[in-house]
Design a protein around this motif. Structure first.
Motif, PDB file in Angstrom:
ATOM      1  N   LYS A  22       0.826  -1.208   0.000  1.00 56.27           N
ATOM      2  CA  LYS A  22       0.000   0.000   0.000  1.00 56.27           C
ATOM      3  C   LYS A  22       0.860   1.257   0.000  1.00 56.27           C
ATOM      4  CE  LYS A  22      -2.853  -1.334   3.341  1.00 56.27           C
ATOM      5  NZ  LYS A  22      -4.019  -1.316   4.256  1.00 56.27           N
ATOM      6  N   ARG A  23       1.990   1.203   0.699  1.00 57.61           N
ATOM      7  CA  ARG A  23       2.911   2.340   0.635  1.00 57.61           C
ATOM      8  C   ARG A  23       3.488   2.491  -0.773  1.00 57.61           C
ATOM      9  NH1 ARG A  23       3.919   1.202   6.272  1.00 57.61           N
ATOM     10  NH2 ARG A  23       5.366  -0.498   5.790  1.00 57.61           N
ATOM     11  N   ALA A  24       3.766   1.363  -1.408  1.00 56.88           N
ATOM     12  CA  ALA A  24       4.283   1.414  -2.779  1.00 56.88           C
ATOM     13  C   ALA A  24       3.226   1.968  -3.743  1.00 56.88           C
ATOM     14  CB  ALA A  24       4.723   0.020  -3.222  1.00 56.88           C
ATOM     15  N   LEU A  25       1.976   1.631  -3.534  1.00 57.25           N
ATOM     16  CA  LEU A  25       0.901   2.201  -4.348  1.00 57.25           C
ATOM     17  C   LEU A  25       0.847   3.717  -4.173  1.00 57.25           C
ATOM     18  CD1 LEU A  25      -1.903  -0.452  -3.737  1.00 57.25           C
ATOM     19  CD2 LEU A  25      -1.072   0.243  -5.992  1.00 57.25           C
ATOM     20  N   GLU A  26       0.965   4.164  -2.939  1.00 56.97           N
ATOM     21  CA  GLU A  26       0.943   5.598  -2.663  1.00 56.97           C
ATOM     22  C   GLU A  26       2.125   6.311  -3.318  1.00 56.97           C
ATOM     23  OE1 GLU A  26       0.943   5.641   1.573  1.00 56.97           O
ATOM     24  OE2 GLU A  26      -1.118   4.874   1.736  1.00 56.97           O
ATOM     25  N   ALA A  27       3.244   5.608  -3.433  1.00 59.23           N
ATOM     26  CA  ALA A  27       4.442   6.187  -4.042  1.00 59.23           C
ATOM     27  C   ALA A  27       4.400   6.127  -5.568  1.00 59.23           C
ATOM     28  CB  ALA A  27       5.687   5.464  -3.533  1.00 59.23           C
ATOM     29  N   GLY A  57       5.291 -20.311   6.129  1.00 63.22           N
ATOM     30  CA  GLY A  57       4.219 -19.871   5.249  1.00 63.22           C
ATOM     31  C   GLY A  57       4.756 -18.994   4.130  1.00 63.22           C
ATOM     32  N   LEU A  58       4.004 -18.930   3.046  1.00 66.11           N
ATOM     33  CA  LEU A  58       4.346 -18.063   1.921  1.00 66.11           C
ATOM     34  C   LEU A  58       3.467 -16.826   2.018  1.00 66.11           C
ATOM     35  CD1 LEU A  58       5.833 -17.582  -0.782  1.00 66.11           C
ATOM     36  CD2 LEU A  58       3.946 -18.824  -1.904  1.00 66.11           C
ATOM     37  N   TYR A  59       4.045 -15.715   2.461  1.00 70.61           N
ATOM     38  CA  TYR A  59       3.305 -14.485   2.699  1.00 70.61           C
ATOM     39  C   TYR A  59       3.676 -13.469   1.630  1.00 70.61           C
ATOM     40  CZ  TYR A  59       3.321 -17.013   7.088  1.00 70.61           C
ATOM     41  OH  TYR A  59       3.232 -18.000   8.032  1.00 70.61           O
ATOM     42  N   CYS A  60       2.716 -13.128   0.789  1.00 66.80           N
ATOM     43  CA  CYS A  60       2.975 -12.250  -0.357  1.00 66.80           C
ATOM     44  C   CYS A  60       1.862 -11.229  -0.496  1.00 66.80           C
ATOM     45  CB  CYS A  60       3.014 -13.044  -1.660  1.00 66.80           C
ATOM     46  SG  CYS A  60       4.205 -14.363  -1.739  1.00 66.80           S
ATOM     47  N   SER A  61       2.238 -10.054  -0.976  1.00 63.82           N
ATOM     48  CA  SER A  61       1.253  -9.065  -1.401  1.00 63.82           C
ATOM     49  C   SER A  61       1.637  -8.586  -2.795  1.00 63.82           C
ATOM     50  CB  SER A  61       1.195  -7.897  -0.415  1.00 63.82           C
ATOM     51  OG  SER A  61       0.715  -8.330   0.840  1.00 63.82           O
ATOM     52  N   TRP A  62       0.631  -8.415  -3.629  1.00 63.16           N
ATOM     53  CA  TRP A  62       0.812  -8.137  -5.049  1.00 63.16           C
ATOM     54  C   TRP A  62       0.264  -6.751  -5.360  1.00 63.16           C
ATOM     55  CZ3 TRP A  62       2.061 -12.831  -8.005  1.00 63.16           C
ATOM     56  CH2 TRP A  62       2.048 -13.996  -7.225  1.00 63.16           C
ATOM     57  N   LEU A  63       1.075  -5.915  -5.999  1.00 63.76           N
ATOM     58  CA  LEU A  63       0.653  -4.581  -6.402  1.00 63.76           C
ATOM     59  C   LEU A  63       0.155  -4.644  -7.837  1.00 63.76           C
ATOM     60  CD1 LEU A  63       2.617  -1.238  -5.849  1.00 63.76           C
ATOM     61  CD2 LEU A  63       1.342  -1.710  -7.942  1.00 63.76           C
ATOM     62  N   LEU A  64      -1.134  -4.345  -8.001  1.00 65.90           N
ATOM     63  CA  LEU A  64      -1.754  -4.437  -9.322  1.00 65.90           C
ATOM     64  C   LEU A  64      -2.495  -3.148  -9.647  1.00 65.90           C
ATOM     65  CD1 LEU A  64      -3.197  -8.045  -8.890  1.00 65.90           C
ATOM     66  CD2 LEU A  64      -1.113  -7.404 -10.117  1.00 65.90           C
ATOM     67  N   GLU A 141      -7.689  -5.344  -1.442  1.00 68.39           N
ATOM     68  CA  GLU A 141      -7.921  -3.966  -0.994  1.00 68.39           C
ATOM     69  C   GLU A 141      -7.642  -2.992  -2.135  1.00 68.39           C
ATOM     70  OE1 GLU A 141      -6.538  -2.937   3.194  1.00 68.39           O
ATOM     71  OE2 GLU A 141      -5.239  -4.639   2.714  1.00 68.39           O
ATOM     72  N   ALA A 142      -8.644  -2.189  -2.476  1.00 70.03           N
ATOM     73  CA  ALA A 142      -8.414  -1.085  -3.404  1.00 70.03           C
ATOM     74  C   ALA A 142      -7.745   0.036  -2.621  1.00 70.03           C
ATOM     75  CB  ALA A 142      -9.735  -0.610  -4.000  1.00 70.03           C
ATOM     76  N   HIS A 143      -6.668   0.595  -3.190  1.00 69.37           N
ATOM     77  CA  HIS A 143      -5.902   1.596  -2.436  1.00 69.37           C
ATOM     78  C   HIS A 143      -5.106   2.471  -3.388  1.00 69.37           C
ATOM     79  CE1 HIS A 143      -3.939   3.101   1.231  1.00 69.37           C
ATOM     80  NE2 HIS A 143      -2.826   3.137   0.517  1.00 69.37           N
ATOM     81  N   ALA A 144      -5.220   3.778  -3.216  1.00 71.25           N
ATOM     82  CA  ALA A 144      -4.368   4.748  -3.915  1.00 71.25           C
ATOM     83  C   ALA A 144      -4.301   4.505  -5.424  1.00 71.25           C
ATOM     84  CB  ALA A 144      -2.962   4.744  -3.316  1.00 71.25           C
ATOM     85  N   GLY A 145      -5.465   4.246  -6.014  1.00 69.57           N
ATOM     86  CA  GLY A 145      -5.519   4.076  -7.453  1.00 69.57           C
ATOM     87  C   GLY A 145      -5.112   2.717  -7.966  1.00 69.57           C
TER      88      GLY A 145
END
Length: 274
Positions: A22-27, A57-64, A141-145
């Motif tokens: 989410k910080r990367a989306l904001e950036a 565990g495999l913990y990942c978040s994807w910026l799309l 989560e929709a976030h920062a466009g």
């Protein structure tokens, strides 16, 4: 449309990979960033529920940044669950018979797979389809466009298996893919991630071009809830709807049928098998 190109950022320990994305989306970072972490100290899943995140565990978040309609966007979590299931089948043919998708955001194990073989030479020990163990949870989560998609996959059992309560009894990929159990843990996690990334990249490309409708039949073929009597409740446990699951429709809604055949599509909720 070009295939999704992924850039993986590996972290040792983080509060939450979702927060990093989410910080990367904001950036303003471009689509395709994936943040992975060995351990999360403040992980969370759908509706903000705490996600226990020990090693293994495999913990990942994807910026799309998908260019799709607002109506299509919620089906992205269904597409991710399909990618996880496809990946597990690729890793072990036995998974084809025992891994299902539970609407709206889980991949689950519905039978016991022998640890002795990754091929179904003998029938698996059946469990009641109303019972299951959780392999993967997904949040959206929709976030920062853009969109942050969080995925948590139980790959290797931790030293102390988590007690998560309720019906969310964990299952582990290594229990049904014996080859992973004999690998170095980091390599085992990489193997699962690579398989998911490959399948998701292909499905994401098709979904952004054509929507969920062409994928709905495959989703329903492997849906845990099909034909089941369920109760849909909100986060506080209040009843939203109940009935027999007819299908998931082209908009990703769970279609319930009542005693007289009237169908009701439901867009969200927690499904409990009656």
């Amino acid at each position: 449309m070009s295939q999704l190109t992924l850039r993986v950022r590996n972290l040792d320990q983080v509060a939450s990979t979702n927060d990093e994305v989410k910080r990367a989306l904001e950036a303003g970072e471009d689509e395709g960033l994936v943040v992975r972490a060995r351990v999360q100290t403040g992980g969370y899943g759908r509706q903000g529920r705490t996600w226990v995140s020990p090693e293994g565990g495999l913990y990942c978040s994807w910026l799309l940044r998908p260019e799709v309609s607002v109506r299509t966007l919620p089906t992205l979590s269904l597409v991710v669950s399909m990618a996880v299931r496809r990946a597990l089948v690729e890793l072990s043919p036995a998974a084809a018979q025992v891994v299902a998708i539970k609407w709206p955001n889980d991949v689950v194990l519905t039978s016991v797979v022998s640890r002795e073989s990754s091929v179904p030479s003998a029938p698996p020990i059946a469990m009641d389809r109303s019972m299951f163990k959780k392999l993967c949870g997904i949040s959206l989560e929709a976030h920062a466009g853009g969109v942050c998609v969080g995925t948590g996959v139980n790959v290797i059992p931790p030293v102390e298996r988590a007690q998560v309560g309720g019906r969310n009894v964990p299952a582990y990929v290594a229990d049904m893919v014996p080859a992973l159990a004999h690998k170095d843990p980091a390599r085992a996690l990489d193997s699962v991630f690579d398989a998911i990334a490959t399948e998701f990249s292909l499905l994401y490309q098709r979904w952004t071009r054509d929507g969920f409708e062409p994928l709905a039949d495959e989703y329903n073929e492997h849906a845990l809830l099909s034909g089941k009597q369920v109760r849909l409740v909100d986060r506080e446990g209040a009843l939203i709807a109940e009935g027999t699951v007819a299908r998931v429709d082209s908009f990703g809604r769970l279609v319930l049928c009542d005693d007289v055949g009237l169908e009701t599509p439901v867009t969200s909720g927690e499904a409990h098998i009656a």
